[in-house]
Design an enzyme around this catalytic site. Structure first.
Site, PDB file in Angstrom:
ATOM      1  N   HIS A 183       0.890  -1.186   0.000  1.00 30.09           N
ATOM      2  CA  HIS A 183       0.000   0.000   0.000  1.00 30.09           C
ATOM      3  C   HIS A 183       0.918   1.224   0.000  1.00 30.09           C
ATOM      4  O   HIS A 183       1.733   1.383  -0.908  1.00 30.09           O
ATOM      5  CB  HIS A 183      -0.905  -0.115   1.230  1.00 30.09           C
ATOM      6  CG  HIS A 183      -2.093   0.797   1.261  1.00 30.09           C
ATOM      7  ND1 HIS A 183      -2.488   1.587   0.217  1.00 30.09           N
ATOM      8  CD2 HIS A 183      -3.019   1.031   2.257  1.00 30.09           C
ATOM      9  CE1 HIS A 183      -3.573   2.265   0.559  1.00 30.09           C
ATOM     10  NE2 HIS A 183      -3.920   1.946   1.795  1.00 30.09           N
ATOM     11  N   HIS A 190      -2.299  -2.235  -9.647  1.00 31.63           N
ATOM     12  CA  HIS A 190      -3.334  -1.719  -8.752  1.00 31.63           C
ATOM     13  C   HIS A 190      -4.548  -2.627  -8.833  1.00 31.63           C
ATOM     14  O   HIS A 190      -4.858  -3.149  -9.899  1.00 31.63           O
ATOM     15  CB  HIS A 190      -3.732  -0.292  -9.163  1.00 31.63           C
ATOM     16  CG  HIS A 190      -4.416   0.441  -8.066  1.00 31.63           C
ATOM     17  ND1 HIS A 190      -5.769   0.347  -7.848  1.00 31.63           N
ATOM     18  CD2 HIS A 190      -3.928   1.245  -7.092  1.00 31.63           C
ATOM     19  CE1 HIS A 190      -6.076   1.076  -6.795  1.00 31.63           C
ATOM     20  NE2 HIS A 190      -4.991   1.627  -6.310  1.00 31.63           N
ATOM     21  N   ASP A 209       2.472   5.714  -6.407  1.00 33.63           N
ATOM     22  CA  ASP A 209       3.734   5.619  -5.673  1.00 33.63           C
ATOM     23  C   ASP A 209       4.969   5.660  -6.567  1.00 33.63           C
ATOM     24  O   ASP A 209       6.076   5.790  -6.061  1.00 33.63           O
ATOM     25  CB  ASP A 209       3.765   4.317  -4.853  1.00 33.63           C
ATOM     26  CG  ASP A 209       2.889   4.414  -3.615  1.00 33.63           C
ATOM     27  OD1 ASP A 209       2.720   5.532  -3.109  1.00 33.63           O
ATOM     28  OD2 ASP A 209       2.372   3.375  -3.174  1.00 33.63           O
TER      29      ASP A 209
HETATM   30  N1  ACO Z   1       5.077  -5.998 -10.716  1.00 36.08           N
HETATM   31  C1  ACO Z   1       4.978  -7.154 -11.403  1.00 36.08           C
HETATM   32  N2  ACO Z   1       3.852  -7.875 -11.497  1.00 36.08           N
HETATM   33  C2  ACO Z   1       2.763  -7.411 -10.867  1.00 36.08           C
HETATM   34  C3  ACO Z   1       2.788  -6.212 -10.131  1.00 36.08           C
HETATM   35  C4  ACO Z   1       4.005  -5.498 -10.071  1.00 36.08           C
HETATM   36  N3  ACO Z   1       4.095  -4.365  -9.367  1.00 36.08           N
HETATM   37  N4  ACO Z   1       1.569  -6.002  -9.595  1.00 36.08           N
HETATM   38  C5  ACO Z   1       0.804  -7.021  -9.978  1.00 36.08           C
HETATM   39  N5  ACO Z   1       1.523  -7.885 -10.735  1.00 36.08           N
HETATM   40  C6  ACO Z   1       1.028  -9.143 -11.338  1.00 36.08           C
HETATM   41  C7  ACO Z   1       1.015 -10.261 -10.288  1.00 36.08           C
HETATM   42  O1  ACO Z   1       2.240 -10.953 -10.255  1.00 36.08           O
HETATM   43  C8  ACO Z   1      -0.143 -11.097 -10.776  1.00 36.08           C
HETATM   44  O2  ACO Z   1       0.301 -11.841 -11.899  1.00 36.08           O
HETATM   45  P1  ACO Z   1      -0.271 -13.330 -12.231  1.00 36.08           P
HETATM   46  O3  ACO Z   1      -1.736 -13.119 -12.471  1.00 36.08           O
HETATM   47  O4  ACO Z   1       0.497 -13.736 -13.396  1.00 36.08           O
HETATM   48  O5  ACO Z   1      -0.002 -14.112 -10.987  1.00 36.08           O
HETATM   49  C9  ACO Z   1      -1.150 -10.055 -11.296  1.00 36.08           C
HETATM   50  O6  ACO Z   1      -0.353  -8.950 -11.689  1.00 36.08           O
HETATM   51  C10 ACO Z   1      -2.176  -9.635 -10.257  1.00 36.08           C
HETATM   52  O7  ACO Z   1      -1.453  -9.179  -9.093  1.00 36.08           O
HETATM   53  P2  ACO Z   1      -2.017  -9.240  -7.611  1.00 36.08           P
HETATM   54  O8  ACO Z   1      -0.883  -9.044  -6.665  1.00 36.08           O
HETATM   55  O9  ACO Z   1      -2.875 -10.449  -7.445  1.00 36.08           O
HETATM   56  O10 ACO Z   1      -2.965  -7.980  -7.613  1.00 36.08           O
HETATM   57  P3  ACO Z   1      -3.664  -7.336  -6.361  1.00 36.08           P
HETATM   58  O11 ACO Z   1      -4.830  -6.616  -6.900  1.00 36.08           O
HETATM   59  O12 ACO Z   1      -3.905  -8.336  -5.287  1.00 36.08           O
HETATM   60  O13 ACO Z   1      -2.564  -6.327  -5.794  1.00 36.08           O
HETATM   61  C11 ACO Z   1      -1.095  -4.489  -5.669  1.00 36.08           C
HETATM   62  C12 ACO Z   1      -2.474  -4.992  -6.148  1.00 36.08           C
HETATM   63  C13 ACO Z   1      -0.910  -4.895  -4.217  1.00 36.08           C
HETATM   64  C14 ACO Z   1      -1.048  -2.993  -5.768  1.00 36.08           C
HETATM   65  C15 ACO Z   1       0.000  -5.127  -6.561  1.00 36.08           C
HETATM   66  O14 ACO Z   1      -0.129  -4.668  -7.886  1.00 36.08           O
HETATM   67  C16 ACO Z   1       1.404  -4.843  -6.036  1.00 36.08           C
HETATM   68  O15 ACO Z   1       1.877  -5.586  -5.167  1.00 36.08           O
HETATM   69  N6  ACO Z   1       2.091  -3.766  -6.561  1.00 36.08           N
HETATM   70  C17 ACO Z   1       3.408  -3.418  -6.060  1.00 36.08           C
HETATM   71  C18 ACO Z   1       3.277  -2.635  -4.763  1.00 36.08           C
HETATM   72  C19 ACO Z   1       2.727  -1.234  -4.975  1.00 36.08           C
HETATM   73  O16 ACO Z   1       3.151  -0.502  -5.849  1.00 36.08           O
HETATM   74  N7  ACO Z   1       1.777  -0.874  -4.110  1.00 36.08           N
HETATM   75  C20 ACO Z   1       1.135   0.453  -4.147  1.00 36.08           C
HETATM   76  C21 ACO Z   1      -0.254   0.303  -4.640  1.00 36.08           C
HETATM   77  S1  ACO Z   1      -1.050   1.825  -4.852  1.00 36.08           S
HETATM   78  C22 ACO Z   1      -1.310   2.373  -3.308  1.00 36.08           C
HETATM   79  O17 ACO Z   1      -1.600   1.713  -2.382  1.00 36.08           O
HETATM   80  C23 ACO Z   1      -1.075   3.691  -3.134  1.00 36.08           C
END
Ligand code: ACO
Length: 383
Positions: A227, A266, A320
């Site tokens: 987050h 996201h 971010d």
């Molecule tokens: N880099 C690479 N791959 C990613 C990323 C990333 N940053 N984010 C998502 N993916 C991929 C996952 O590996 C997954 O792939 P798969 O379907 O092949 O397994 C798919 O996209 C879905 O990802 P989830 O983690 O299941 O998505 P979720 O909706 O649960 O999580 C989150 C969203 C937590 C923001 C995620 O994208 C993430 O961890 N991003 C990196 C951390 C980040 O930047 N957080 C800030 C978010 S914005 C905020 O809070 C202000």
């Protein structure tokens, strides 16, 4: 009724797609990459509004007229100071905890001295909310000085909420452009629908607990790297990469190893986050202004490779990704990036809480039990 009456119940991992409230505060169109606060597009607020005006708009539901804005700004300004005992406490804290942990602690501490601490009515909740919004910058800037053994810089009533924070942190009144960019960054972080930290504050408030406890829940939830904690990690990642030439290889290797790239992806946006687009523009402007384009060049390269490789999965830069570069040029230490996110988001937290409490019902979801049944209890001496 047995334990296993789960038939027909739906389970959504991470509550994806679950609607937990009805709200008129903000909305996201994840396909179009659009964010509105009370109907107004974020681009318009970032262009024309200020922290004080947008905070009023979110809290009270309509844009203030001149005198309402003046009065609200004065209320915020007058509430910036924190209790002397809390200031003394800041001086004796260890210098190595994460500032988000200090923020949690100090908000809890301030609750003990709040003049409305015995009151739970709506008007008192609004006053406590405004005071806490006003105090966040002071807590963060004061802790930064305390941990370096420096004197506190008192709030400057001549300055806006955003400019005053930069002043209290650095000791210099920021130039107009830097103050404005920081003001915009706070507006962009102020609210974002039913995000994890907002939900956490609402869960706490829904038990009819106090507003400070709800805010503390929000701080703890925002801290995590999935987050608000992602912004700090973006710069760590840029450090690790070291140069624009190495950015592509780093991204490809991370994706191959199924590691996440911080600042991308996201739950709701499946297109470019509009806040990231605005912040990217200011990260470019500040890089140019300070003659240091290393970070932004790396950022743009990572973005290009990520969109090429995983854009089809709906993974784009989020708020971010570019905010850290902006904060770096504004002279903000890295471990304050997430507290700064909180400085904006606290407005959204209290707005959602105040809205939800008007038709409150305690949040109480269920879990599907998949453990054993009829397990015999064995006394400890027989185990
Ligand atoms: N880099 C690479 N791959 C990613 C990323 C990333 N940053 N984010 C998502 N993916 C991929 C996952 O590996 C997954 O792939 P798969 O379907 O092949 O397994 C798919 O996209 C879905 O990802 P989830 O983690 O299941 O998505 P979720 O909706 O649960 O999580 C989150 C969203 C937590 C923001 C995620 O994208 C993430 O961890 N991003 C990196 C951390 C980040 O930047 N957080 C800030 C978010 S914005 C905020 O809070 C202000």
């Amino acid at each position: 009724m047995g334990f296993l009456t789960n038939e027909g119940q739906t389970y959504s991992r991470g509550l994806e797609g679950v609607v937990a409230a009805i709200s008129a505060v903000s909305a996201i169109d994840g396909q179009e990459g659009r964010l509105i606060y009370r109907g107004v597009d974020i681009e318009a607020l970032a262009e024309y509004s200020t922290f004080e005006e947008t905070a009023y708009f979110l809290l009270f539901g309509s844009l203030p007229n001149k005198s309402e804005l003046e009065q609200f700004s004065a209320e915020l300004r007058d509430a910036r100071e924190i209790h002397p005992r809390v200031k003394e406490h800041l001086k004796v804290l260890p210098s190595d905890p994460h500032p988000m942990d200090v923020l949690k602690l100090v908000v809890s501490h301030l609750a003990l001295y709040d003049p409305d601490k015995q009151r739970m009515d709506r008007e008192a909740k609004i006053r406590k909310s405004i005071r806490t919004i006003a105090q966040f910058p002071t807590i963060i800037a004061h802790y930064n000085h305390a941990r370096h053994g420096e004197e506190f810089i008192p709030p400057n009533p001549e300055l806006s909420h955003a400019a005053n924070f930069l002043y209290m942190l650095t000791g210099n009144v920021p130039d107009e452009e830097n103050a404005r960019i920081f003001d915009i960054a706070l507006i962009l972080h102020m609210d974002h629908g039913m995000n994890a930290s907002t939900f956490a504050t609402m869960v706490t408030a829904s038990t009819l607990s106090d507003i400070h406890s709800a805010i503390v829940s929000g701080i703890g939830t925002l801290k995590g790297p999935l987050h608000g904690g992602a912004n700090e990690r973006v710069l760590k990642m840029l450090d690790e990469i070291g140069s624009v030439e190495k950015a592509e290889e780093f991204v490809l290797k991370s994706l191959q190893e199924r590691k996440k790239i911080m600042g991308f992806g996201h739950r709701v946006y499946k297109s470019y986050d509009p806040r990231a687009r605005i912040l990217k523009q200011y990260a470019e402007r500040l890089s140019e202004k300070y003659g240091d384009t290393k970070w932004i060049e790396m950022g743009k390269k990572i973005e290009e490779v990520m969109i090429r490789e995983v854009g089809r999965k709906g993974i784009f830069p989020n708020v971010d990704f570019y905010s850290g570069i902006v904060y770096h040029f504004l002279g903000i230490p890295r471990d304050l990036f997430t507290p700064i996110f909180a400085m904006g988001r606290v407005v959204g937290w209290v707005t959602h809480v105040l809205e939800y409490l008007q038709a409150n019902r305690i949040f109480r979801p269920r879990a599907i039990y998949n453990g054993p049944l009829d397990v015999e209890y064995i006394p400890i001496e027989k185990r």
